[in-house]
Enzyme design. Sequence first.
Site, mmCIF file in Angstrom:
data_model
loop_
_atom_site.group_PDB
_atom_site.id
_atom_site.type_symbol
_atom_site.label_atom_id
_atom_site.label_comp_id
_atom_site.label_asym_id
_atom_site.label_seq_id
_atom_site.Cartn_x
_atom_site.Cartn_y
_atom_site.Cartn_z
ATOM 1 N N THR A 1 0.784 -1.165 0.006
ATOM 2 C CA THR A 1 -0.157 -0.028 -0.006
ATOM 3 C C THR A 1 0.886 1.358 0.017
ATOM 4 O O THR A 1 2.114 1.129 0.488
ATOM 5 C CB THR A 1 -0.737 -0.022 1.317
ATOM 6 O OG1 THR A 1 -1.444 1.263 1.338
ATOM 7 C CG2 THR A 1 -0.027 -0.224 2.562
ATOM 8 N N ASP A 2 0.245 2.532 -0.474
ATOM 9 C CA ASP A 2 0.973 3.660 -0.385
ATOM 10 C C ASP A 2 1.096 4.093 0.962
ATOM 11 O O ASP A 2 1.739 5.141 1.389
ATOM 12 C CB ASP A 2 0.500 4.768 -1.293
ATOM 13 C CG ASP A 2 -0.950 5.101 -1.139
ATOM 14 O OD1 ASP A 2 -1.598 4.404 -0.380
ATOM 15 O OD2 ASP A 2 -1.493 5.860 -1.653
ATOM 16 N N GLU A 3 0.104 3.726 1.850
ATOM 17 C CA GLU A 3 0.295 4.095 3.285
ATOM 18 C C GLU A 3 1.317 3.811 4.080
ATOM 19 O O GLU A 3 1.746 4.491 5.164
ATOM 20 C CB GLU A 3 -1.001 3.358 4.123
ATOM 21 C CG GLU A 3 -2.551 3.715 3.494
ATOM 22 C CD GLU A 3 -3.587 3.317 4.385
ATOM 23 O OE1 GLU A 3 -3.532 3.429 5.602
ATOM 24 O OE2 GLU A 3 -4.563 3.146 3.814
ATOM 25 N N TYR B 1 -1.927 -0.898 10.775
ATOM 26 C CA TYR B 1 -2.142 -1.284 9.688
ATOM 27 C C TYR B 1 -0.733 -1.092 8.576
ATOM 28 O O TYR B 1 -0.235 -1.885 8.284
ATOM 29 C CB TYR B 1 -3.383 -0.857 8.993
ATOM 30 C CG TYR B 1 -3.428 -1.093 7.390
ATOM 31 C CD1 TYR B 1 -3.343 -2.713 7.013
ATOM 32 C CD2 TYR B 1 -3.421 -0.094 6.614
ATOM 33 C CE1 TYR B 1 -3.522 -2.699 5.567
ATOM 34 C CE2 TYR B 1 -3.252 -0.349 5.035
ATOM 35 C CZ TYR B 1 -3.401 -1.709 4.581
ATOM 36 O OH TYR B 1 -3.390 -1.852 3.249
ATOM 37 N N LYS C 1 1.979 -3.439 7.310
ATOM 38 C CA LYS C 1 2.355 -3.791 5.906
ATOM 39 C C LYS C 1 3.820 -3.435 5.517
ATOM 40 O O LYS C 1 4.534 -3.873 4.843
ATOM 41 C CB LYS C 1 1.471 -2.840 5.067
ATOM 42 C CG LYS C 1 0.125 -3.271 5.045
ATOM 43 C CD LYS C 1 -0.237 -4.519 4.464
ATOM 44 C CE LYS C 1 0.134 -4.746 2.792
ATOM 45 N NZ LYS C 1 -0.360 -6.194 2.602
HETATM 46 N N1 LIG Z 1 -8.373 -1.877 -0.843
HETATM 47 C C1 LIG Z 1 -7.309 -0.945 -0.777
HETATM 48 O O1 LIG Z 1 -7.477 0.002 -1.311
HETATM 49 C C2 LIG Z 1 -5.893 -1.400 -0.825
HETATM 50 C C3 LIG Z 1 -4.962 -0.400 -1.084
HETATM 51 C C4 LIG Z 1 -3.524 -0.621 -0.880
HETATM 52 C C5 LIG Z 1 -3.010 -1.917 -0.721
HETATM 53 N N2 LIG Z 1 -4.172 -2.992 -0.599
HETATM 54 C C6 LIG Z 1 -3.491 -4.289 -0.047
HETATM 55 O O2 LIG Z 1 -4.061 -5.251 -1.114
HETATM 56 C C7 LIG Z 1 -4.258 -6.510 -0.528
HETATM 57 C C8 LIG Z 1 -5.709 -6.996 -0.676
HETATM 58 O O3 LIG Z 1 -6.425 -5.711 -0.040
HETATM 59 P P1 LIG Z 1 -8.128 -6.024 -0.100
HETATM 60 O O4 LIG Z 1 -8.786 -4.685 0.019
HETATM 61 O O5 LIG Z 1 -8.606 -6.789 -0.974
HETATM 62 O O6 LIG Z 1 -8.312 -6.512 1.550
HETATM 63 P P2 LIG Z 1 -9.872 -7.531 2.012
HETATM 64 O O7 LIG Z 1 -9.637 -7.251 3.458
HETATM 65 O O8 LIG Z 1 -10.853 -7.337 1.005
HETATM 66 O O9 LIG Z 1 -9.032 -8.939 1.552
HETATM 67 C C9 LIG Z 1 -8.054 -9.736 2.448
HETATM 68 C C10 LIG Z 1 -8.410 -11.094 2.274
HETATM 69 O O10 LIG Z 1 -7.172 -11.734 3.021
HETATM 70 C C11 LIG Z 1 -7.850 -12.802 3.942
HETATM 71 N N3 LIG Z 1 -6.854 -13.032 5.079
HETATM 72 C C12 LIG Z 1 -6.445 -12.203 6.065
HETATM 73 N N4 LIG Z 1 -5.546 -12.420 6.675
HETATM 74 C C13 LIG Z 1 -5.458 -13.929 6.334
HETATM 75 C C14 LIG Z 1 -4.509 -14.953 6.889
HETATM 76 N N5 LIG Z 1 -4.023 -14.776 7.712
HETATM 77 N N6 LIG Z 1 -4.761 -15.966 6.405
HETATM 78 C C15 LIG Z 1 -5.534 -16.204 5.202
HETATM 79 N N7 LIG Z 1 -6.334 -15.111 4.866
HETATM 80 C C16 LIG Z 1 -6.307 -14.149 5.264
HETATM 81 C C17 LIG Z 1 -8.976 -12.307 4.412
HETATM 82 O O11 LIG Z 1 -10.000 -13.278 4.754
HETATM 83 C C18 LIG Z 1 -9.622 -11.433 3.077
HETATM 84 O O12 LIG Z 1 -10.491 -12.353 2.336
HETATM 85 C C19 LIG Z 1 -3.916 -6.214 1.011
HETATM 86 O O13 LIG Z 1 -2.422 -6.676 1.072
HETATM 87 C C20 LIG Z 1 -3.784 -4.809 1.235
HETATM 88 O O14 LIG Z 1 -3.013 -4.544 2.159
HETATM 89 C C21 LIG Z 1 -5.340 -2.649 -0.608
#
Ligand SMILES: NC(=O)c1ccc[n+]([C@@H]2O[C@H](COP(=O)([O-])OP(=O)(O)OC[C@H]3O[C@@H](n4cnc5c(N)ncnc54)[C@H](O)[C@@H]3O)[C@@H](O)[C@H]2O)c1
Length: 338
Positions: free
Chosen positions: A120-122, A147, A151
């Site tokens: 993430t950019d965070e 969070y 990350k």
């Molecule tokens: N959504 C955003 O805007 C955003 C922005 C930047 C980065 N990201 C990154 O992208 C990735 C996906 O984000 P997202 O929005 O789809 O998240 P999300 O929360 O919708 O999905 C994450 C999934 O991971 C699973 N999970 C979490 N911990 C787990 C574990 N220990 N074992 C097995 N499964 C596990 C959860 O059940 C969930 O289905 C993340 O790594 C997040 O940091 C997301």
Amino acid sequence: MLITGGAGFIGANFVHYTAKNHPEYEIIVVDKLNQQGNKANLDGVIDDIEFHQFDLVEEDKLRPIFESGLDYVVHFAAETNVDRSIEDPDSFVSSNVLATNILLRLSRDFSVKRFHHVSTDEVFGSLELGSNERFNEDTPYDPRSPYSATKASSDHLVRSYFHTYGLDVTISNCSNNYGPHQVPENIVPVFALMALNDGPLTIYGDGKSVRDYLFVLDHCRAIDLILHEGKTGETYCVGGGEEQNGIEIADAILKVTGKPAGLKKFVTDRPGHDRRYAIDYGKLSRELGYKPSVTFEEGLRQTIEWYRSNPEWWKPYMKKFYIPKFMQEDAKRLKQER
Ligand SMILES: NC(=O)c1ccc[n+]([C@@H]2O[C@H](COP(=O)([O-])OP(=O)(O)OC[C@H]3O[C@@H](n4cnc5c(N)ncnc54)[C@H](O)[C@@H]3O)[C@@H](O)[C@H]2O)c1
């Protein structure tokens, strides 16, 4: 290809994208199905993939998947809700840091061809409102919430496996995603569903904190490019080129849904709320030819259309709507006002 977190928002979109664009791959998804994970996100592809529900820290369940032979690991799984991380940082350390290390170690031991880490950019901290500065691959890390700190830790671990063990890794740091299958715990789906249901669009603080918005399918294309054409050991920033603040998002959603401005309500700000994130995706454009395919308005239209057409997907979330602790007084007040 092992896709972790493949039942979550971005992971599920990536599973659908990969199944369609790379039918030659055998896809294995591991997801523990937490509050964000939903197996229904895989409807339409579930019969063509292998799905396992368990926590990635359960190494005894994960090892046989590596033993069966993997070319790629694409690592989405993480605890992702910033507000939840303020209330329960421990589970973020377990899923985001410990589980990532287990995946990396197994990838090293079983000679995975490429490990792509989705971040993430965070991790870069916060920018000044009104400045022209944007995050890029050289921006120093300055995470500020549990969070983003977990990350950031996972990004460092991934790089350490590249430098120390020669594991082939790539990392992407992306901005705020929006699109189909996002649970109503983030601003776009919360505001979209509130607008569709004539509820309040609760804007944090003064509503002027800015984020860059990336349509999830553009993000999937970017990951696909990096996974197949990115240089080993490299990091790529991914953005949508669309900076928006809370008020602007509320206004855009009210415009698309045709709902009144009176639905906008200002509430207590998130503790430690970062003021501005903006991302420079120039490296990804120059080196791999990436360019976002939709404007924020067009992406928003497609997203709202998806929510309109899939009430059976989002209705269960409305019954167990997550309200962060710092907003609970506001929630009571808004309920009384209605
Ligand atoms: N959504 C955003 O805007 C955003 C922005 C930047 C980065 N990201 C990154 O992208 C990735 C996906 O984000 P997202 O929005 O789809 O998240 P999300 O929360 O919708 O999905 C994450 C999934 O991971 C699973 N999970 C979490 N911990 C787990 C574990 N220990 N074992 C097995 N499964 C596990 C959860 O059940 C969930 O289905 C993340 O790594 C997040 O940091 C997301």
